[in-house]
Write an enzyme that holds these catalytic residues in place. Structure first.
Site, PDB file in Angstrom:
ATOM      1  N   ASN B 101      61.000  56.446 -29.390  1.00 22.70           N
ATOM      2  CA  ASN B 101      60.605  56.332 -30.780  1.00 22.70           C
ATOM      3  C   ASN B 101      60.321  57.693 -31.405  1.00 22.70           C
ATOM      4  O   ASN B 101      59.950  58.628 -30.707  1.00 22.70           O
ATOM      5  CB  ASN B 101      59.309  55.515 -30.881  1.00 22.70           C
ATOM      6  CG  ASN B 101      59.578  54.058 -31.227  1.00 22.70           C
ATOM      7  OD1 ASN B 101      60.547  53.742 -31.908  1.00 22.70           O
ATOM      8  ND2 ASN B 101      58.726  53.175 -30.749  1.00 22.70           N
ATOM      9  N   LYS B 183      63.737  53.605 -39.213  1.00 24.23           N
ATOM     10  CA  LYS B 183      62.864  52.990 -38.209  1.00 24.23           C
ATOM     11  C   LYS B 183      61.413  53.405 -38.445  1.00 24.23           C
ATOM     12  O   LYS B 183      60.495  52.603 -38.266  1.00 24.23           O
ATOM     13  CB  LYS B 183      63.331  53.363 -36.797  1.00 24.23           C
ATOM     14  CG  LYS B 183      62.621  52.585 -35.705  1.00 24.23           C
ATOM     15  CD  LYS B 183      63.488  52.419 -34.465  1.00 24.23           C
ATOM     16  CE  LYS B 183      62.969  51.346 -33.528  1.00 24.23           C
ATOM     17  NZ  LYS B 183      61.731  51.684 -32.851  1.00 24.23           N
ATOM     18  N   ASN B 187      57.786  51.697 -38.222  1.00 24.43           N
ATOM     19  CA  ASN B 187      56.838  52.100 -37.171  1.00 24.43           C
ATOM     20  C   ASN B 187      55.557  52.729 -37.722  1.00 24.43           C
ATOM     21  O   ASN B 187      54.470  52.481 -37.193  1.00 24.43           O
ATOM     22  CB  ASN B 187      57.492  53.104 -36.206  1.00 24.43           C
ATOM     23  CG  ASN B 187      58.385  52.446 -35.180  1.00 24.43           C
ATOM     24  OD1 ASN B 187      59.497  52.910 -34.931  1.00 24.43           O
ATOM     25  ND2 ASN B 187      57.932  51.363 -34.565  1.00 24.43           N
TER      26      ASN B 187
END
Lengths: 328, 328
Positions: B101, B183, B187
């Site tokens: 991530n 993303k 997140n």
């Protein structure tokens, strides 16, 4: 020169107090030690003569407003607060000098405020904050000052003069990167191994981080040098760091390590900032002092097994220390 | 394709097990869950059908040797171990796909192994490791795959095909950076605010990190969306992240946030990786998920007060959680 000191731990307080005593207009951005400093001033205890300074105190940067010079002495673990703490201090001609340890601080400042504003000031000094607003100066004090994005400018020499007026030894460097790596030659072994020592020599050599250890078993500089096994590791780490610097085109002489060992022997019992952070349960400055140098070492292809092992130990010990148990 | 999975938590185990079931030669570099996986295989519990896979297991990368594909699924807090864990896996034509991530992982890999080897694989999937070797798959599974240093190549499509053969949905992107930011739009609010919620809504709005809080008061995704006050903050954070991405030339449509909220509502009760780390007392992935994005946001000049506040809270809560007291 109107100056703001951001981060009033040992380093910020020492250099800020010294400047303040020369009559410069110095503002401390201060929070945790506000009450002590408001009442008693900043006190430097030193064999070179004690100092009590009364800088202007502010709880927010907006109270200070734009200055000519910002001295940044935050822990590098607080770099995400740069914008909030520094932006209100920046005017058209503000210079920002970071006194922080390790790699990457100038680049973080440059990303926010422009590379042309940024200088690095490396502090070769032994300081410990012994109580709020009280700094014990143990040895040295030399500052190595350089521009981040250019050769020395007029203002570089002007800032150097400012600190020299305060009785400090300042050297202007035309290669800040080399100066940073020279300082790492000292910081990585002494700050790093001092903490790793709490895990024990055998554990370090075997590469096995123990699940339990005592924070108070960490070593000051003299304790590392008193054990020939640790001294040998200190020298190995220094050799690794010098090799990386050289591979990156930064000439550091081969006698540099010996000189550092001799200077450190003269220094006596010094508790590095990383040791102090560790014992206090504060997060360690892992990224700037250890992990960024490791990434550069590994990218350069120079073998640095000791440095890699120090990083492994510190990352895990940092977690274990906080958790009181093994890393899940 | 001979594949090594480095970091066998939820993400590495899930994608590795899926590949393994297609008959590919898959090696897990595994330590803490070795015993459970050696005995029972990797087990995926999922409404889409349970899976038991028996990859080859290795305790060191040297046992595996050079592979064609490395899947990196370590926590980004372990990136300093890249060289030690990955170098022995790298041969002349090895591709390295990071499934991690946040920002900076590809660059760290590129510095060590060359940018031309590196791809990013973004995993839009809800997974929790519920016991050693057992992964609960809750929803989704799509992977967005892109080259770090070029437009898609033949090998990009080949790797995509590999995962598609495993029944996974894979999309090849020609703009990995945009995909990373898309993303992050999810997140940053859900991983970040989920943890911040343990400090309480009032504390967050007032910008005052409490000295004491309960780790278990952190919020899963559905809990954030069940409170209209937190949902409003989620939307504000999403708008900030989208504005930063746009300012950096990465076109993300304005309906993107609404779509993410709707998808998350359908997701039900999901405990993000940051929440799981927090409750387990593990260090948070602060740098890759929050601090690097904040630095870019602040450097771009876009106002992101919510993101800055999330960073302040997470850095301090991370320390307080570990210390059981206020930051010294």
């Amino acid at each position: 020169m109107k100056t703001a000191v951001v981060g009033c731990g040992a380093v910020g307080s020492y250099y800020g107090a010294k400047l303040c005593k020369t009559g410069e207009e110095v503002h401390f951005l201060i929070r945790s030690d506000w009450e002590a400093v408001a009442q008693n001033g900043v006190r430097i205890i030193s064999d070179e003569g004690n100092v009590i300074a009364h800088p202007n105190l502010a709880l927010s940067p907006e109270e200070i407003g734009p200055v000519e010079l910002v001295l940044v002495a935050l822990k590098s673990t607080a770099n995400h607060r740069f914008k909030e703490l520094i932006e209100p201090l920046v005017g058209p001609d503000t210079a920002i000098v970071t006194l922080q340890n390790g790699l990457g601080n100038e680049a973080d400042l440059a990303a926010l405020f422009g590379a042309e504003r940024v200088l690095g000031g490396l502090c070769f000094v032994c300081l410990n904050r012994i109580e709020p607003g009280v700094i014990h100066h143990l040895a040295y004090g030399k500052m190595m000052l350089g521009e981040f994005a250019s050769l020395p400018l007029g203002r570089t020499h002007e800032i150097a003069r400012l600190f020299r007026n305060a009785g400090l030894s300042v050297q202007v460097t035309d290669n800040l990167e080399r100066a940073r790596w020279e300082k790492l030659v000292w910081n990585i072994p002494f700050n790093g191994l001092g903490v790793v020592a709490a895990a024990g020599y055998e554990a370090f050599i075997n590469g096995e981080v123990p699940e339990h250890f005592n924070l108070w078993d960490a070593f000051a500089t003299d304790q590392l040098l008193a054990d020939p096994r640790w001294e040998a590791v200190v020298r190995e780490v220094m050799a690794e760091v010098i090799a990386v610097a050289r591979d990156n085109g930064l000439g550091i002489s081969s006698t540099f390590a010996d000189k550092q060992i001799t200077l450190t022997q003269q220094m006596g019992h010094y508790r590095t900032s990383t040791l102090v952070d560790f014992e206090a349960g504060r997060p360690l400055e892992l990224d700037a002092l250890f992990l960024k140098p490791l990434l550069i070492a590994q990218a350069s292809g120079v073998e640095t097994p000791r440095l890699a092992s120090i990083c492994n130990f510190l990352v895990q010990m940092n977690s274990i220390a906080h958790l009181g148990g093994p890393v899940a």
